[in-house]
Enzyme design. Structure first.
Site, PDB file in Angstrom:
ATOM      1  CG  PHE A  95       8.494  12.327   4.164  1.00  0.00           C
ATOM      2  CD1 PHE A  95       8.109  12.582   2.859  1.00  0.00           C
ATOM      3  CD2 PHE A  95       8.148  11.103   4.732  1.00  0.00           C
ATOM      4  CE1 PHE A  95       7.406  11.636   2.137  1.00  0.00           C
ATOM      5  CE2 PHE A  95       7.448  10.145   4.011  1.00  0.00           C
ATOM      6  CZ  PHE A  95       7.072  10.414   2.719  1.00  0.00           C
TER       7      PHE A  95
ATOM      8  CD  GLN B 299       4.723   4.512  11.460  1.00  0.00           C
ATOM      9  OE1 GLN B 299       5.051   4.160  10.325  1.00  0.00           O
ATOM     10  NE2 GLN B 299       5.422   5.386  12.149  1.00  0.00           N
TER      11      GLN B 299
ATOM     12  CG  HIS C  95       0.553   6.034   7.208  1.00  0.00           C
ATOM     13  ND1 HIS C  95      -0.181   7.078   6.691  1.00  0.00           N
ATOM     14  CD2 HIS C  95       1.799   6.135   6.683  1.00  0.00           C
ATOM     15  CE1 HIS C  95       0.607   7.780   5.881  1.00  0.00           C
ATOM     16  NE2 HIS C  95       1.804   7.228   5.854  1.00  0.00           N
TER      17      HIS C  95
ATOM     18  CG  LEU D 108       0.280   4.587   2.334  1.00  0.00           C
ATOM     19  CD1 LEU D 108       0.180   4.977   3.796  1.00  0.00           C
ATOM     20  CD2 LEU D 108       1.669   4.046   2.030  1.00  0.00           C
TER      21      LEU D 108
ATOM     22  CB  THR E 185       2.389   8.670  -0.093  1.00  0.00           C
ATOM     23  OG1 THR E 185       3.680   9.061   0.387  1.00  0.00           O
ATOM     24  CG2 THR E 185       1.937   9.704  -1.111  1.00  0.00           C
ATOM     25  CD  GLU E 186       5.054  11.192   6.850  1.00  0.00           C
ATOM     26  OE1 GLU E 186       4.583  10.226   7.482  1.00  0.00           O
ATOM     27  OE2 GLU E 186       6.121  11.737   7.155  1.00  0.00           O
TER      28      GLU E 186
ATOM     29  NE  ARG F 110       4.716   7.876   8.356  1.00  0.00           N
ATOM     30  CZ  ARG F 110       5.225   7.017   7.468  1.00  0.00           C
ATOM     31  NH1 ARG F 110       5.479   5.773   7.830  1.00  0.00           N
ATOM     32  NH2 ARG F 110       5.464   7.404   6.233  1.00  0.00           N
TER      33      ARG F 110
ATOM     34  CG  HIS G  20       2.075   2.237   7.369  1.00  0.00           C
ATOM     35  ND1 HIS G  20       1.800   1.916   6.061  1.00  0.00           N
ATOM     36  CD2 HIS G  20       3.237   2.949   7.337  1.00  0.00           C
ATOM     37  CE1 HIS G  20       2.741   2.418   5.271  1.00  0.00           C
ATOM     38  NE2 HIS G  20       3.631   3.026   6.018  1.00  0.00           N
TER      39      HIS G  20
ATOM     40  CD  GLU H 208       7.070  -3.654   8.015  1.00  0.00           C
ATOM     41  OE1 GLU H 208       7.090  -3.468   6.789  1.00  0.00           O
ATOM     42  OE2 GLU H 208       6.038  -3.557   8.700  1.00  0.00           O
TER      43      GLU H 208
ATOM     44  NE  ARG I 196       8.679   2.775   8.904  1.00  0.00           N
ATOM     45  CZ  ARG I 196       8.153   3.468   7.889  1.00  0.00           C
ATOM     46  NH1 ARG I 196       8.815   4.497   7.385  1.00  0.00           N
ATOM     47  NH2 ARG I 196       6.976   3.139   7.411  1.00  0.00           N
TER      48      ARG I 196
ATOM     49  CB  SER J 204      10.532   1.914   6.100  1.00  0.00           C
ATOM     50  OG  SER J 204       9.948   2.343   4.901  1.00  0.00           O
TER      51      SER J 204
END
Lengths: 532, 300, 366
Positions: free
Chosen positions: A85, A200, A202, A212, A214-215, A246, A311, A335, A346, A351
């Protein structure tokens, strides 16, 4: 004990935390490494005592979830397997395909069903927190959405786990329910907010809808290209490329787009095809669906167009390492809270971890505290006041703007002026707009005059919560005259540790939030230049 | 058109009138049927419930036999359930080369092998009528338009769901074919709630109440919508809708008396065949009224 | 480019005392936007009192299952232009609340009264044997991917709304809850597989009350394929634990499978009597429920004889296939294996080798 939620709990936005949860569980990995990555990722604004706690407790938390039944991915030996990640120096993200948050949320709800001594109030909308004469928390006022009745829940302690405020921005990856209710209610009850300017963006969201990607896609090896076919991260983060922090990746993309190297729809391309079809099916299935259903793109065959999008709120209700806010008996976690473990930015897959660790700590602390105190007595007549507020809104004649118009203007203002690149002038414009909207919301009328599932009138309350959040974000962003983490000021492009290595707090004080400061806790890591 | 022909088990067992009528209708449509008389049961979803590898192998065997029929355009079945059960196996066999090879290894003794071929197909008679023969050609062959007959279509689950497995992306109208055929034959398609629902047959030995409530409800809906009869491409649906119809009465607490035709019977009537030769006397629910209407058409 | 669409929404206000009614709304949206976007636009611009649960807009929260042109789906992942095309030229897109659950208001149904009640029925939490290990449970990677298919369920209730067994038997445990049950039965960490299966097999409204209609598979937005999970419950109940149930599911499966092994094609005349006798015509203890079902089905058999479609000859004599020994050999080869082989389409995807001709190990496919 009761759990109150304005939606059925499994509809909550933790579902969207797709990629995974970080923990230094491998013997070769260490919690210190995880903690350092988090500190660096936060651009040194994170509080290191809290980060240490989170990273130390992470392995046991993941094991606990595994024991409860989360279907974590396994390696060939049948042990927990990891994926890479962003911003992490080791592959320490544990995952369930790309539905990790969903799997966690649903398994926790299974436990809630198992322990049926916990009362569940599903689809009950909390409108305000209640205190006693001493200023201690005394409970909450809620409206049962099913029939419109109000209830005052008296409680020794209240834990807010109400999530973020992404709906302030249009577009956003956040669900429609992410309207910052808890943040605003705590603020109104006197609890300071912290790091609110740290919002943030994303790096990989769909243009238009803002959904989204995903990362995890980049964790699995996907590449970013500009319209000229260049893998542009080479010039921004030569070592970690697509897996930089990010904030770094989002700024890189926005720079490419702003300098004319993006696609005509204001995007760059994410190429997931390099991951391989079988692995995509096994590990990234959800974004196959998102690509197909929401972008008309088969991500196994072609790149998908993405851009930075709103995000996550790093900031929130200021708490200590036990989730306690400055209001006695009031806790916050997840959050909506700001411990702060994320600081200016972050890391992906931190999270869910933050939520679980500090949610548990808050629960344990509240339980212990509760033994020593008697049930408080609410001071005023909040129940009647809240009921009257609703009646007043419902009885208004149509004159002002529609709720949806104000919400739309707020969203485009925030995304236009309080986004990846910021400056004083546009931040002030945004703040002015928010203040005007705060006036306009006082005269909105509703179409729905009924009691059963009156989503319309609750939408007015949500909008008011959102405007409180927006005001604090803009105030914080104006106040911080430097660039750190997600806050990039084109008029102050450098990080300034001498003046700004500190948290900004905002406390309700009449009409205008009062700005304050709070020191960053440092244990073992001095600020360094941040490169990836 | 030459076809490898899989009639299925029930069409030669409890609904012999289906197999019989198909054999009479085929030459009228210029179909040459090469019956796969060594092929085995499709499993009807039950063997799949028991063991997937077994059912995939049994159907790969059937497909391999069909592929070996020289000059055949494809394979035809006359049973929705066969279609669905076989399509399910074909989907798995086509999805993965290693798996297909493994399944084929069970067929070596017979020198059979199922090969993935995008041009090879297995189609129910209904699909074949519309896609291979064509509604226009069919219309040209009609000698006795079924005017005045109100016919309620009943598809059978296995040829309508799941659409992703049953080629609906290429043929999105497959769930309207029965109405189209009824229309082309000169009859009037009846719209009612049950046309694409479940007849209940898979539950008949396991939960009679749930099973016959379904059958009864759809029959009742068709009657209330003014149907003279139903038509189905599935002999298993026929068992529940026709053979069990008198038993279904008690579960819906009303009279039911509506004949159910097999698809080839309906087509046969329009192509000039007589009710008796189409086996319409072999139904549990008497087809007299339909026969009378058809007879009056012939007279007119 | 925004286009015009018309939504026809079934409205119901429980406080009005009036029955449900239809309202039409004109919306302007880009064709790739969703039906939910259309409903939200109607709420935003015209009438904010339209009730619909929604949150994520991305098919992960499971809030917005409704019926669109008669088919149950999430409003958020149904494209408005597709819905308009299916509705037909000049016809509005029809949006209604789901079936099989009571309507609370407009498009909002009472999930708790039906869906969640059934989920709670299947003991929906992990029940491991003994205390947990010090570290993680060691389990095969494939087993975790396999149960992740049912874990992918977002509890939207679309399958419950579309279920054709539930439509006639409200007591049926239903597709979502049974898929949830498989999530534990397929999980090697759970210690109650047999107990769970026995419970769901013996409940007359359990795994043997599914009518095998594929409606749940068709409408599921997450490829959970609930009916396939129900079939796996049955496969494990009969194949692994020999569980004999009151609905006679065990006997039915065994009789069917055995008859095809013996004759190659289905011998229906023997299916019924054999089903009720533990799969064997001659011996075996017969379940009490089975006797009742058998007695109830006798009149049908008699009608079959009278109509001429069932002949005594047929009942007694069923021809074997010419190469029946080959079918038996296949049975023997596959039944002699220690483990059942399953190809999970959820994992390999449709037409997997088409995409990766060179990736399939050892495969000679082009």
């Amino acid at each position: 004990m009761g759990v109150i939620s304005k939606v059925h709990p499994v509809r909550s936005h933790s579902n969207a935390a797709a990629g995974g949860i970080n923990a230094a569980l491998n013997p070769e990995d260490s919690w210190e490494s995880h903690a350092f990555d988090t500190v660096k990722g936060s651009d040194y604004l994170g509080d290191q005592d809290a980060i240490e706690i989170m990273c130390r407790e992470a392995p046991n938390e993941v094991l606990h979830l595994e024991h409860l039944g989360v279907t974590f991915h396994r390696d060939e030996e049948g042990k927990l397997g990891t994926r890479a990640f962003g911003g992490a120096s080791a592959a320490r993200t544990y995952y369930v395909a790309d539905i990790t948050g969903q799997a966690l949320l649903h398994v926790l709800y299974e436990q809630l069903m198992k322990f049926d001594t916990i009362d569940r109030y599903e689809e009950w909308f909390t409108t305000a927190l209640v205190r006693d004469d001493s200023g201690r928390i005394a409970g909450a006022v809620t409206r049962n959405m099913r029939d419109g009745t109000f209830e005052l829940f008296t409680a020794k302690s209240v834990i807010l786990a109400t999530g973020g405020n992404g709906q302030l921005f249009i577009p956003t990856t956040n669900a429609l329910i992410c309207t910052g209710d808890g943040i605003a209610m705590a603020y109104r009850a006197g609890a300071p907010l912290m790091d609110m300017e740290m919002v943030q963006y994303h790096p990989t969201t769909l243009a238009g809808l803002g959904l989204l990607i995903t990362e995890g896609a980049r964790g699995e090896g996907a590449h970013l290209y500009n319209a000229q076919g260049e893998r542009f991260m080479e010039s921004y983060a030569p070592n970690t490329m697509e897996l930089a922090g990010r904030d770094v990746v989002s700024r890189a993309e926005q720079t490419e787009i702003d300098q004319g190297r993006g696609f005509p729809d204001g995007t760059v391309a994410l190429d997931i095809t390099v991951v391989g079809r079988k692995r995509i099916h096994e590990a990234l299935r959800e974004i196959v669906n998102v690509g197909r259903d929401f972008a008309g793109t088969d991500i196994t065959r072609e790149p998908i167009h993405i851009k930075p999008g709103n995000h996550y709120a790093m900031g929130g209700i200021k708490t200590d390492i036990n989730g306690q806010t400055d209001v006695p008996g009031l806790y916050a976690a997840g959050e909506c809270a700001c411990v702060s473990v994320h600081g200016g930015n972050r890391l992906g897959a931190n999270s869910l971890l933050d939520t679980l660790i500090f949610g548990r700590r808050a629960g344990q602390h509240a339980a212990e505290q509760g033994r020593g105190v008697s049930m408080p007595t609410p001071a005023g007549s909040e129940l009647a006041r809240e009921r009257d507020t609703i009646s007043e809104i419902v009885s208004r004649d149509r004159s002002g703007r529609r709720v949806s118009e104000i919400r739309a203007e707020l969203g485009t203002t925030m995304d236009g002026k309080v986004a990846v690149f910021r400056d004083e002038e546009r931040l002030r414009e945004a703040l002015e707009t928010v203040k005007r909207l705060q006036e306009e919301v006082k005269t909105v009328a509703v179409d729905d005059k009924g009691s059963v599932f009156n989503q319309d009138v609750l939408g007015v309350l949500e909008l008011q919560f959102m405007l409180d959040n927006a005001e604090c974000i803009a105030m914080g962003a104006i106040e911080r005259k430097e660039s750190r983490g997600a806050q990039y000021r084109t008029d102050y492009p450098e990080r300034n540790d001498a003046d700004w290595l500190k948290h900004i707090t905002l406390t309700a004080n009449g009409d205008v939030p009062e700005v304050g400061f709070s020191e960053v806790t440092m244990t073992q890591w001095e600020p360094e230049e941040r490169t990836y | 058109m030459k076809l490898a022909y899989w009639p299925g088990c029930v069409s030669r067992g409890f609904t012999p009138e289906l197999h019989g009528s198909m054999e009479l209708v085929a030459p009228k449509l210029d179909l040459e049927l090469v019956e796969l008389d060594r092929a085995n049961c499709c499993g009807a979803g039950v063997i799949a419930e028991h063991n997937q590898e077994l059912v995939d192998t049994l159907n790969a065997r059937t497909f391999a036999m069909a592929q070996a029929v020289d000059g055949a355009a494809g394979m035809m079945n006359i049973c929705s359930t066969c279609q669905g059960a076989q399509s399910e196996c074909q989907e798995r066999l086509d999805a993965d080369g290693d798996y297909r090879k493994h399944v084929n290894s069970h067929l070596r003794d017979e020198s059979l092998s199922y090969e993935r071929d995008p041009d090879w197909w297995n189609k129910n008679f209904l699909w074949l009528l519309v896609e291979e023969i064509g509604l226009e050609t069919l219309a040209e062959k009609v000698v006795r338009p079924l005017e005045g007959l109100r016919i309620a279509p009943f598809y059978g689950c296995y040829i309508v769901r799941p659409t992703s497995r049953l080629g609906y992306h290429r043929h999105p109208e497959r769930d309207r074919y029965l109405e189209q055929v009824i229309d082309v034959l000169g009859a009037e398609p009846v719209e009612y709630a049950g046309s694409h629902k479940c007849c209940g047959f898979p539950l008949i030995t396991m939960n009679r109440v749930t099973s016959l409530r379904q059958a009864g409800r759809h029959l009742a809906d068709a009657i209330d919508a003014g149907a003279d009869c139903l038509v189905t491409p599935c002999p298993l649906c026929h068992l529940n809708l026709d053979m069990q119809q008198p038993a279904a009465v008690q579960y819906v607490e009303r009279d039911l008396d509506v004949p159910v035709l097999h698809l080839p019977q309906m087509v046969g009537l329009a192509l000039g065949l007589e009710p008796k030769e189409l086996g319409m006397d072999k139904h549990v629910v008497k087809t007299r009224e339909v026969q009378r209407k058809v007879a009056s058409l012939a007279a007119a | 480019m925004a286009e015009n669409y018309t939504l026809k929404i079934r409205r119901y206000n429980p406080e009005s005392g009036n029955p449900a009614y239809w309202s039409e709304y004109a919306v302007q949206l880009d064709p790739e936007r969703s039906v939910l976007d259309g409903i939200l636009q109607a709420k935003d611009r015209e009438d904010a009192s339209i009730g619909i649960r929604c949150s994520c807009r991305a098919a992960i929260c499971g809030s917005c299952a409704v019926r669109i042109n008669g088919k149950t789906a999430l409003a958020c992942n149904t494209s408005i232009s597709d819905a308009a095309a299916r509705a037909g030229a000049d016809e509005p897109i029809v949006v209604e609340p789901m079936n099989n659950m009571p309507v609370i208001k407009d498009l909002i149904v009472d999930m708790d009264a039906v869906h969640w009640k059934k989920v709670r029925r299947v003991v929906p939490w992990l029940l491991p044997d003994g205390p947990p290990p010090e570290r993680e449970y060691i389990v095969p990677a494939e087993a975790m991917i396999d149960v992740t298919q049912s874990m992918a369920c977002i509890q939207c209730g679309a399958c419950v709304g579309a279920c054709l067994s539930l439509e006639v038997d409200p007591e049926f445990i239903g597709p979502a809850a049974l898929a949830k049950a498989y999530r534990f039965v397929g999980d090697p960490r759970d210690g109650q597989h047999e107990e769970r299966l026995r419970d769901l097999a013996e409940d007359p409204h359990g795994m043997y009350d599914c009518t095998h209609c594929f409606a749940c598979i068709e409408v599921c937005p997450k490829d959970v394929a609930p009916m396939s999970q129900i079939m796996r419950l049955r496969r494990r109940a009969t194949g692994d634990f020999d569980i004999k149930d009151g609905n006679n599911g065990y006997g039915h499966e065994k009789a069917f499978v055995d008859l095809v092994e013996r004759y190659g094609t289905l011998h229906e005349a023997q299916l019924l009597p054999r089903s009720f006798g533990d799969g064997s015509l001659v011996k075996g203890q017969t379940e009490p429920g089975a006797v009742k079902q058998l007695v109830e089905s006798l009149p049908t058999a008699i009608r079959g004889l009278k109509s001429g479609k069932v002949t005594p000859r047929k009942v007694l004599l069923h021809p074997k296939l010419p190469d029946q020994d080959q079918v038996r050999r296949i049975y023997k080869e596959i039944h002699s294996k220690d483990e059942r082989l399953e190809l999970n389409m959820y994992i390999v995807g449709e037409n997997a080798d088409e995409e990766e001709p060179a990736m399939a190990e050892g495969s000679q496919e082009s």
